[in-house]
Scaffold this active site. Structure first.
Site, PDB file in Angstrom:
ATOM      1  N   GLN A 312       0.827  -1.203   0.000  1.00  0.00           N
ATOM      2  CA  GLN A 312       0.000   0.000   0.000  1.00  0.00           C
ATOM      3  C   GLN A 312       0.865   1.258   0.000  1.00  0.00           C
ATOM      4  O   GLN A 312       0.540   2.252  -0.639  1.00  0.00           O
ATOM      5  CB  GLN A 312      -0.925  -0.006   1.224  1.00  0.00           C
ATOM      6  N   GLU A 313       1.974   1.210   0.723  1.00  0.00           N
ATOM      7  CA  GLU A 313       2.839   2.385   0.821  1.00  0.00           C
ATOM      8  C   GLU A 313       3.607   2.649  -0.476  1.00  0.00           C
ATOM      9  O   GLU A 313       3.705   3.790  -0.922  1.00  0.00           O
ATOM     10  CB  GLU A 313       3.846   2.211   1.973  1.00  0.00           C
ATOM     11  N   SER A 314       4.166   1.613  -1.079  1.00  0.00           N
ATOM     12  CA  SER A 314       5.105   1.849  -2.190  1.00  0.00           C
ATOM     13  C   SER A 314       4.992   0.869  -3.347  1.00  0.00           C
ATOM     14  O   SER A 314       5.787   0.956  -4.276  1.00  0.00           O
ATOM     15  CB  SER A 314       6.533   1.774  -1.646  1.00  0.00           C
TER      16      SER A 314
END
Length: 481
Positions: A312-314
């Site tokens: 989700q972050e990267s």
């Protein structure tokens, strides 16, 4: 003798002139810009709302904030903010000498009745009538008479409606409120409590991703221009420097970046995204699985949850970068990385270890009354929006009769932090509260997909009926919770 007397007189005149010039030079008052630079502070009055300034997990942000902070850096001084609620208070701060500039998204037309001057025009906005999809779309101002219309009192929109009532449509009627702002009224249209409202185009662009059942019916009134506002009684030194700043190529690049960051399209999780995630989980995740498992064992997480968070972050990109300066697979700020002992944010092992440690710390900070799995969901929300905003939402949930220890209740309250009537009751103010909700929902779905995928592999191995990765059918996507 006469010649000598004339020489003495001329010398006296020259000396007198030099003395007068020296006195004039020594008595010259420093300019406003001189005083700002000497004091080392630029005081800017602004508003706490989604188009200007607000706090998020990485600190202060907002289009106007980022722009004026760059101007303060350009002057070589510190930025000091004065946050107010409305136009009149902002103009009073300028008139009283409490602030040097108003950077609050006000248009020239809004402030034309005050003793002010302007920096360069740097954006334009229009007023838009917004309605709910799948209801009758108004085609003209006459159609507004058939429904419930409300706008903020003493606002630009109220003045616009009064103009149309006076010049074109006397029978036009509407309601005004001093308690609600644009975000509140848009929510009311979405909830069918109103039929229409009138908002600025930039405000609607920000809110539309949170309220997808709304749309623009038509534009009302003339396009208006936005500029920084300064007191007319001051000299032109600061105003002239704002022109220098805006005309720099670097500022043009910055404004393009800010427009993309704050007004660009926000992608949504969908089934196509789920298919892409499964492909990445087979091709990319194995590179970092060992690091996720090590971090999970150290901090008491399921490694697949940390992996879902990393995606989700990267999208498991160790060199990922955002406009806010966060970097790496777990998207850490430079300051947070330093506090966690991460020396290289682009090192995936360090990033996973640091991000997991930070998440564990957020989980520890929550009240003991918050039980699992709600404790983990709230820690994830805090990772995204900031611990302060999460606590604001929990306190607000309690005020609204909901359970602040249950994620199912807190996630319903977080989006309310976009509405003035709610966020003005909180300590940390406005937040893009829908984002942590979507953030947690996406992670939970990615997490469930990883669990499902792993169980399918185990089942296939148990049945001794293996299937090639390319043939695995993606027919089951776990539901949002």
């Amino acid at each position: 003798m006469t010649r000598l007397l004339n020489t003495i007189r001329n010398t006296r005149r020259v000396l007198t002139t030099l003395v007068v010039v020296a006195l004039l030079v020594s008595s010259r008052h420093p300019t406003l810009l001189d005083r700002i630079i000497e004091d080392g502070r630029l005081i800017v009055v602004t508003r706490n709302n989604p188009t200007t300034y607000y706090e998020e997990r990485h600190g202060a942000t907002g289009y106007e904030y980022e722009l004026v902070e760059s101007f303060a850096d350009y002057l070589g001084v510190e930025l000091e903010l004065m946050v107010v609620d409305n136009l009149q208070t902002a103009m009073e701060a300028l008139e009283n000498g409490d602030a040097h500039i108003s950077a609050a998204g006000f248009t020239k037309e809004q402030t034309s009745g005050y003793p002010v001057v302007y920096g360069p025009t740097y954006s334009s906005i229009s007023e838009q009538i917004v309605y709910r999809l799948r209801t009758t779309k108004p085609e003209s101002i006459e159609d507004l008479q058939t429904g419930r219309l409300m706008v903020p009192a003493k606002s630009r929109h109220a003045r616009t409606l009064r103009h149309w009532q006076k010049t074109e449509l006397p029978s036009l009627s509407w309601r005004e409120t001093s308690e609600l702002d644009a975000s509140d009224l848009l929510q009311m249209v979405s909830d069918r409590e109103l039929d229409f409202t009138l908002v600025n185009s930039n405000e609607f662009r920000l809110m539309r991703s949170y309220l997808p059942n709304l749309d623009v019916a038509f534009t009302l009134g003339e396009i208006q221009t936005v500029a920084w506002v300064m007191p007319r009684r001051a000299d032109d030194s600061l105003r002239d420097r704002t022109f220098d700043f805006f005309y720099r190529p670097e500022t043009g690049v910055l404004m393009a970046e800010l427009s993309e960051r704050f007004y660009g399209h926000v992608g949504q999780f969908d089934y196509v995204g789920a298919h892409r995630f499964l492909r990445h989980s087979r091709k990319i995740l194995p590179r970092y699985e060992k690091d996720f498992k090590a971090a999970a064992e150290k901090h008491g997480f399921d490694w697949r949850l940390l992996a879902a968070m990393g995606y989700q972050e990267s999208h498991w990109n160790p060199r990922a970068r955002s406009f806010t300066g966060v970097r790496g697979l777990m998207m850490l700020t430079l300051r947070t990385a330093g506090e966690l002992g991460v020396t290289n944010r682009l090192d995936p092992s360090q990033s996973i270890a640091g991000g997991s440690r930070y998440l564990a710390g957020l989980r520890e900070r929550l009240d003991e009354s918050v039980r699992e799995p709600d404790r983990t969901w709230m820690a994830l929300a805090a990772y995204n929006v900031g611990f302060g905003h999460l606590e604001d939402a929990r306190r607000l949930a309690e005020k609204l009769g909901r359970n602040p220890d249950l994620w199912i209740d807190v996630k319903k309250v977080l989006p309310l932090l976009t509405q003035q009537r709610y966020y003005r009751q909180t300590r940390y103010g406005y937040a893009r509260g829908q984002e942590p909700v979507t953030y947690v929902q996406n992670i939970r779905r990615y997490y469930d997909v990883l669990i499902w995928n792993e169980e399918q592999v185990v089942a296939d191995e148990t049945d001794n009926d293996s299937i090639q990765d390319s043939d695995v059918p993606v027919t089951v996507i776990p539901p949002l919770l």
